[in-house]
Scaffold this motif. Structure first.
Motif, PDB file in Angstrom:
ATOM      1  N   TRP A  35      43.089  88.139 -48.681  1.00  0.00           N
ATOM      2  CA  TRP A  35      44.421  88.484 -49.164  1.00  0.00           C
ATOM      3  C   TRP A  35      45.177  89.299 -48.114  1.00  0.00           C
ATOM      4  CZ3 TRP A  35      45.834  87.034 -54.217  1.00  0.00           C
ATOM      5  CH2 TRP A  35      44.782  86.516 -55.002  1.00  0.00           C
ATOM      6  N   GLY A  83      45.433  84.404 -50.333  1.00  0.00           N
ATOM      7  CA  GLY A  83      46.477  84.931 -51.193  1.00  0.00           C
ATOM      8  C   GLY A  83      47.257  86.060 -50.550  1.00  0.00           C
ATOM      9  N   SER A  84      48.358  86.403 -51.195  1.00  0.00           N
ATOM     10  CA  SER A  84      49.162  87.558 -50.779  1.00  0.00           C
ATOM     11  C   SER A  84      49.079  88.608 -51.874  1.00  0.00           C
ATOM     12  CB  SER A  84      50.624  87.150 -50.554  1.00  0.00           C
ATOM     13  OG  SER A  84      51.147  86.431 -51.660  1.00  0.00           O
ATOM     14  N   SER A  85      48.774  89.817 -51.472  1.00  0.00           N
ATOM     15  CA  SER A  85      48.647  90.920 -52.441  1.00  0.00           C
ATOM     16  C   SER A  85      49.236  92.194 -51.832  1.00  0.00           C
ATOM     17  CB  SER A  85      47.196  91.162 -52.819  1.00  0.00           C
ATOM     18  OG  SER A  85      47.084  92.299 -53.666  1.00  0.00           O
ATOM     19  N   LEU A 277      39.437  92.796 -54.952  1.00  0.00           N
ATOM     20  CA  LEU A 277      39.987  92.653 -53.617  1.00  0.00           C
ATOM     21  C   LEU A 277      39.729  93.973 -52.901  1.00  0.00           C
ATOM     22  CD1 LEU A 277      43.770  91.950 -52.800  1.00  0.00           C
ATOM     23  CD2 LEU A 277      42.063  92.812 -51.232  1.00  0.00           C
TER      24      LEU A 277
END
Length: 308
Positions: A35, A83-85, A277
Motif C-alpha cells: 500500500w 493499494g493506496s492508503s 497494513l
C-alpha cells in the motif's frame, strides 16, 4: 487475516530502485498486499490537527508519488494486491484520477485496490489550490465520476462540480465492474459513507472501544442502504513503533514489541477478510531492518501463537 505492508516511499526509502527491490522482497516473504500513502509536504511549523503540536516526522518531507510508486511495485511483483492508503481524492479532477487508476489497474493486471480519503492537513489543500470547505460533497461527486467512467459506455456525467459530455472513455479497468474502492476516515460522516458507498474501510489500529463505536456507524449505514456489513472489507493501518522491550499495554495499538502490536491487531481482526497494513518507515531507516521486521510480523500473524 491478511497481512500487507507499506510501499517503501518515504525518507531514505524514496528511491525508485530501492522501492522496486524491497517490494519484490516483500512479495517473496509472502505478504498479501502493498500500500502506498499520499503526502505533498511536511510543514516546518506543526500543522493544525497534528499530534499535540509535535512536528511531523522528517521522513514525510521526502516522498515518492503514490501512484507512480505503485506502478514501480506492479512491475516487480506478480501476486500481491496493490493499494493506496490513502490517496487524497480531491487533489486532481476525478476524470484524470479515473484515467490514472485505470492505467494502473491494467499495468498490474487487475491487482489494484483504490483507497481514497480526504486527508486531514489544511496546508496541503492550500498548496494544491483545492478548497478545504465542502470536501465531503466533492468526494461524493468524485465517486460518481469514477463509477461513470469505469462502468458506463458511453460516459456522461452532469454534477454540480464537473460535467462530462457523452463521450467514449476507454479502456476500462481489467477488474469488472470496477476496482474495489475503500474509503478512509475516522468521523461518523466518513464511516456512514463507507457503509453506504464503499467496498471497505481503510481504518487504523486504535483502542478497541473507539474502533467498535466507529464501525457500528458503518454497519448501520450499510444496513440502511440494503447492504450486508459483513461484505465490507476492513484494512487496519499501524504505523508501528517497534521497541526492544515491552511497552505500556495501553499503547500496544501502535507501540511495543512485535508480539504486543500483533496481539492488539488480532483483537481487531475478527472477520476472515480483515487485513492489517504495517508501515515500518517510521521505525527504521534501514532496508535490511525493514525486511527483518516484516518477516517477524508475518511469522507472528500467520503462524499460530505458541503457548507461553
Amino acid at each position: 487475516m491478511r497481512i500487507g505492508f507499506a510501499v517503501p516511499q518515504f525518507g531514505p526509502f524514496a528511491d525508485p530502485d530501492r522501492t522496486a527491490t524491497m517490494c519484490a522482497a516483500l512479495e517473496t516473504l509472502g505478504c498479501h498486499s502493498l500500500w502506498a500513502a499520499d503526502r505533498l509536504l511536511a510543514p516546518i511549523i506543526p500543522p493544525e490537527g497534528y499530534i499535540s503540536g509535535k512536528p511531523m516526522p522528517l521522513q514525510y518531507g521526502t516522498h515518492l508519488d503514490p501512484l507512480l510508486a505503485l506502478t514501480v511495485a506492479a512491475t516487480v511483483t506478480e501476486r500481491v494486491r496493490l493499494g493506496s492508503s490513502t490517496l487524497n481524492a480531491l487533489w486532481q479532477p476525478p476524470l484524470l484520477l479515473a484515467r490514472s487508476l485505470t492505467t494502473l489497474d491494467l499495468i498490474s493486471h487487475g491487482r489494484l485496490d483504490v483507497g481514497l480519503g480526504l486527508g486531514w492537513m489544511r496546508e496541503e489543500y492550500t498548496a494544491a489550490g483545492v478548497p478545504w470547505q465542502a470536501r465531503g460533497a466533492r468526494l461524493e461527486e468524485t465517486l460518481d465520476v469514477l463509477d461513470a467512467v469505469w462502468q458506463s459506455d458511453p460516459v456522461v456525467h452532469a454534477g454540480s462540480l464537473w460535467r462530462i459530455p457523452e463521450s467514449t472513455i476507454l479502456p476500462k479497468p481489467q477488474q469488472r465492474p470496477r476496482p474495489p474502492v475503500l474509503l478512509g476516515g475516522f468521523t461518523p460522516p466518513a464511516l456512514e459513507r463507507v457503509g453506504r458507498r464503499a467496498d471497505g474501510w481503510l481504518g487504523a489500529s486504535m483502542p478497541l472501544s473507539y474502533f467498535q463505536g466507529l464501525w457500528a456507524v458503518a454497519a448501520k449505514a450499510a444496513e440502511r442502504a440494503g447492504r450486508d456489513p459483513a461484505g465490507l472489507r476492513r484494512v487496519f493501518r499501524v504505523n508501528a513503533e517497534i521497541t526492544a522491550s515491552g511497552a505500556d499495554a495501553a499503547e500496544a495499538f501502535q507501540r511495543g514489541t512485535v508480539r504486543q502490536v500483533c496481539d492488539h491487531l488480532r483483537l481487531m481482526c475478527t472477520a476472515d477478510n480483515d487485513e492489517v497494513l504495517v508501515d515500518l518507515q517510521l521505525t527504521t531507516d534501514s532496508p535490511q531492518r525493514f525486511l527483518e521486521l516484516a518477516a517477524a510480523f508475518l511469522a507472528e500473524l500467520v503462524e499460530p501463537v505458541s503457548a507461553v
